[in-house]
Enzyme design. Structure first.
Site, PDB file in Angstrom:
ATOM      1  N   ARG A   1       0.845  -1.182   0.000  1.00  0.00           N
ATOM      2  CA  ARG A   1       0.000   0.000   0.000  1.00  0.00           C
ATOM      3  C   ARG A   1       0.891   1.246   0.000  1.00  0.00           C
ATOM      4  O   ARG A   1       2.052   1.193   0.402  1.00  0.00           O
ATOM      5  CB  ARG A   1      -0.919   0.020   1.221  1.00  0.00           C
ATOM      6  CG  ARG A   1      -1.823  -1.217   1.335  1.00  0.00           C
ATOM      7  CD  ARG A   1      -2.621  -1.167   2.624  1.00  0.00           C
ATOM      8  NE  ARG A   1      -3.506  -2.322   2.778  1.00  0.00           N
ATOM      9  CZ  ARG A   1      -3.162  -3.450   3.404  1.00  0.00           C
ATOM     10  NH1 ARG A   1      -1.948  -3.559   3.954  1.00  0.00           N
ATOM     11  NH2 ARG A   1      -4.015  -4.451   3.503  1.00  0.00           N
TER      12      ARG A   1
ATOM     13  N   LYS B   1      -1.267  -2.382   8.299  1.00  0.00           N
ATOM     14  CA  LYS B   1      -2.414  -1.871   9.048  1.00  0.00           C
ATOM     15  C   LYS B   1      -2.456  -2.449  10.456  1.00  0.00           C
ATOM     16  O   LYS B   1      -2.026  -3.570  10.697  1.00  0.00           O
ATOM     17  CB  LYS B   1      -3.715  -2.238   8.313  1.00  0.00           C
ATOM     18  CG  LYS B   1      -3.961  -1.455   7.037  1.00  0.00           C
ATOM     19  CD  LYS B   1      -5.308  -1.833   6.456  1.00  0.00           C
ATOM     20  CE  LYS B   1      -5.651  -0.987   5.238  1.00  0.00           C
ATOM     21  NZ  LYS B   1      -6.977  -1.361   4.673  1.00  0.00           N
TER      22      LYS B   1
ATOM     23  N   HIS C   1      -3.019   2.133  -5.327  1.00  0.00           N
ATOM     24  CA  HIS C   1      -3.711   0.887  -4.990  1.00  0.00           C
ATOM     25  C   HIS C   1      -3.953   0.031  -6.225  1.00  0.00           C
ATOM     26  O   HIS C   1      -4.090  -1.193  -6.121  1.00  0.00           O
ATOM     27  CB  HIS C   1      -5.036   1.179  -4.289  1.00  0.00           C
ATOM     28  CG  HIS C   1      -5.466   0.095  -3.362  1.00  0.00           C
ATOM     29  ND1 HIS C   1      -4.857  -0.127  -2.138  1.00  0.00           N
ATOM     30  CD2 HIS C   1      -6.416  -0.869  -3.474  1.00  0.00           C
ATOM     31  CE1 HIS C   1      -5.423  -1.160  -1.546  1.00  0.00           C
ATOM     32  NE2 HIS C   1      -6.368  -1.629  -2.337  1.00  0.00           N
TER      33      HIS C   1
ATOM     34  N   ARG D   1      -1.341  -2.453  -6.531  1.00  0.00           N
ATOM     35  CA  ARG D   1      -1.539  -3.583  -5.613  1.00  0.00           C
ATOM     36  C   ARG D   1      -2.410  -4.649  -6.279  1.00  0.00           C
ATOM     37  O   ARG D   1      -2.114  -5.839  -6.203  1.00  0.00           O
ATOM     38  CB  ARG D   1      -2.187  -3.069  -4.325  1.00  0.00           C
ATOM     39  CG  ARG D   1      -2.413  -4.129  -3.243  1.00  0.00           C
ATOM     40  CD  ARG D   1      -2.886  -3.436  -1.971  1.00  0.00           C
ATOM     41  NE  ARG D   1      -3.334  -4.363  -0.941  1.00  0.00           N
ATOM     42  CZ  ARG D   1      -2.530  -4.965  -0.067  1.00  0.00           C
ATOM     43  NH1 ARG D   1      -1.222  -4.746  -0.123  1.00  0.00           N
ATOM     44  NH2 ARG D   1      -3.014  -5.776   0.860  1.00  0.00           N
TER      45      ARG D   1
ATOM     46  N   HIS E   1      -3.434 -10.040   3.794  1.00  0.00           N
ATOM     47  CA  HIS E   1      -4.857  -9.904   4.095  1.00  0.00           C
ATOM     48  C   HIS E   1      -5.180 -10.614   5.397  1.00  0.00           C
ATOM     49  O   HIS E   1      -4.672 -11.707   5.666  1.00  0.00           O
ATOM     50  CB  HIS E   1      -5.706 -10.515   2.967  1.00  0.00           C
ATOM     51  CG  HIS E   1      -5.728  -9.691   1.730  1.00  0.00           C
ATOM     52  ND1 HIS E   1      -5.963 -10.208   0.471  1.00  0.00           N
ATOM     53  CD2 HIS E   1      -5.546  -8.345   1.543  1.00  0.00           C
ATOM     54  CE1 HIS E   1      -5.930  -9.247  -0.422  1.00  0.00           C
ATOM     55  NE2 HIS E   1      -5.678  -8.121   0.196  1.00  0.00           N
TER      56      HIS E   1
ATOM     57  N   TYR F   1      -9.958 -11.886  -6.085  1.00  0.00           N
ATOM     58  CA  TYR F   1      -9.049 -12.101  -7.206  1.00  0.00           C
ATOM     59  C   TYR F   1      -9.349 -13.400  -7.956  1.00  0.00           C
ATOM     60  O   TYR F   1      -8.806 -13.624  -9.041  1.00  0.00           O
ATOM     61  CB  TYR F   1      -7.598 -12.086  -6.719  1.00  0.00           C
ATOM     62  CG  TYR F   1      -7.186 -10.737  -6.215  1.00  0.00           C
ATOM     63  CD1 TYR F   1      -6.981  -9.675  -7.095  1.00  0.00           C
ATOM     64  CD2 TYR F   1      -7.038 -10.489  -4.856  1.00  0.00           C
ATOM     65  CE1 TYR F   1      -6.627  -8.422  -6.633  1.00  0.00           C
ATOM     66  CE2 TYR F   1      -6.686  -9.236  -4.382  1.00  0.00           C
ATOM     67  CZ  TYR F   1      -6.480  -8.213  -5.280  1.00  0.00           C
ATOM     68  OH  TYR F   1      -6.132  -6.964  -4.816  1.00  0.00           O
TER      69      TYR F   1
END
Length: 215
Positions: free
Chosen positions: A74, A98, A167, A170, A193, A202
């Site tokens: 990110r 994150k 993004h 990504r 994730h 995806y």
């Protein structure tokens, strides 16, 4: 929802004698209905070629774009990258993600080479520990918005019809891994994730595999 609430109100107030909330259908709220918008390999090449690596700014932007497109970081994670996060001997680096999460990922040879070129022949000699810093004095650490703006700048230089955001690179990294045969679990680990449901989107971009299922 508002109409059903109003119909319940009418029933309670005796304006109607029959409950009519069931007559108002609910709208389907499907999750993950959109497709990730990835760039094709030739577009990624155009983006990277837009960086003039004969200059310090070009070497910096090239390294940032390569990190984004190859590793799927990110923009904020690229901005948070520190000099001490790069483990050259092991060929690894630490990503500050994150929720205060830190992950150790392998550092591909081409990405490491681009980073080394910028650090040795492009990055200003300042006390800040951030890998990527501004090219104009006073030199400061690049922010997440700063990383995104450099991606947009490169896309304009590459002749894209519309500027792209970080993004999207990504999504591009994930899509390319899928096309090369990586599993969704592998992609989820690289993108870090927290839930497999996030990576599941995806599965919809592998059209060749989906054609066999449609039969």
């Amino acid at each position: 929802t508002a109409v059903r609430s109003f119909l319940r109100f009418l029933l309670v107030r005796d304006h109607i004698s029959v409950p009519l909330t069931g007559a108002v259908p609910k709208l389907a709220g499907w999750r993950q209905t959109s497709l990730p918008r990835a760039l094709e390999p030739e577009c990624v090449k155009r983006l990277l070629d837009a960086c003039d690596r004969r200059t310090a700014v070009g070497r910096r932007d090239y390294a940032m774009l390569l990190v984004l497109s190859r590793l799927g970081l990110r923009a904020g994670e690229v901005a948070a990258l520190r000099l001490e996060d790069l483990d050259w001997r092991r060929g690894e680096f630490i990503v500050h993600g994150k929720g205060g999460r830190d992950d150790r990922l392998p550092l591909p040879a081409d990405v490491g080479k681009a980073l080394a070129a910028y650090l040795s022949r492009g990055r200003p000699a300042i006390d800040a520990r951030a890998v990527f810093v501004s090219d104009r004095a006073p030199h400061r650490e690049l922010s997440s918005a700063g990383v995104t703006s450099r991606v947009a700048w490169a896309s304009v230089r590459a002749g894209f019809a519309q500027p792209i955001h970080a993004h999207r690179l990504r999504h591009t990294a994930a899509t390319q891994m899928l096309r090369r045969g990586s599993s969704l679990d592998d992609i989820g680990q690289v993108l870090r994730h927290s839930s497999p449901q996030t990576t599941a989107i995806y599965a919809k971009v592998d059209r060749e595999a989906l054609r066999s299922l449609a039969q």
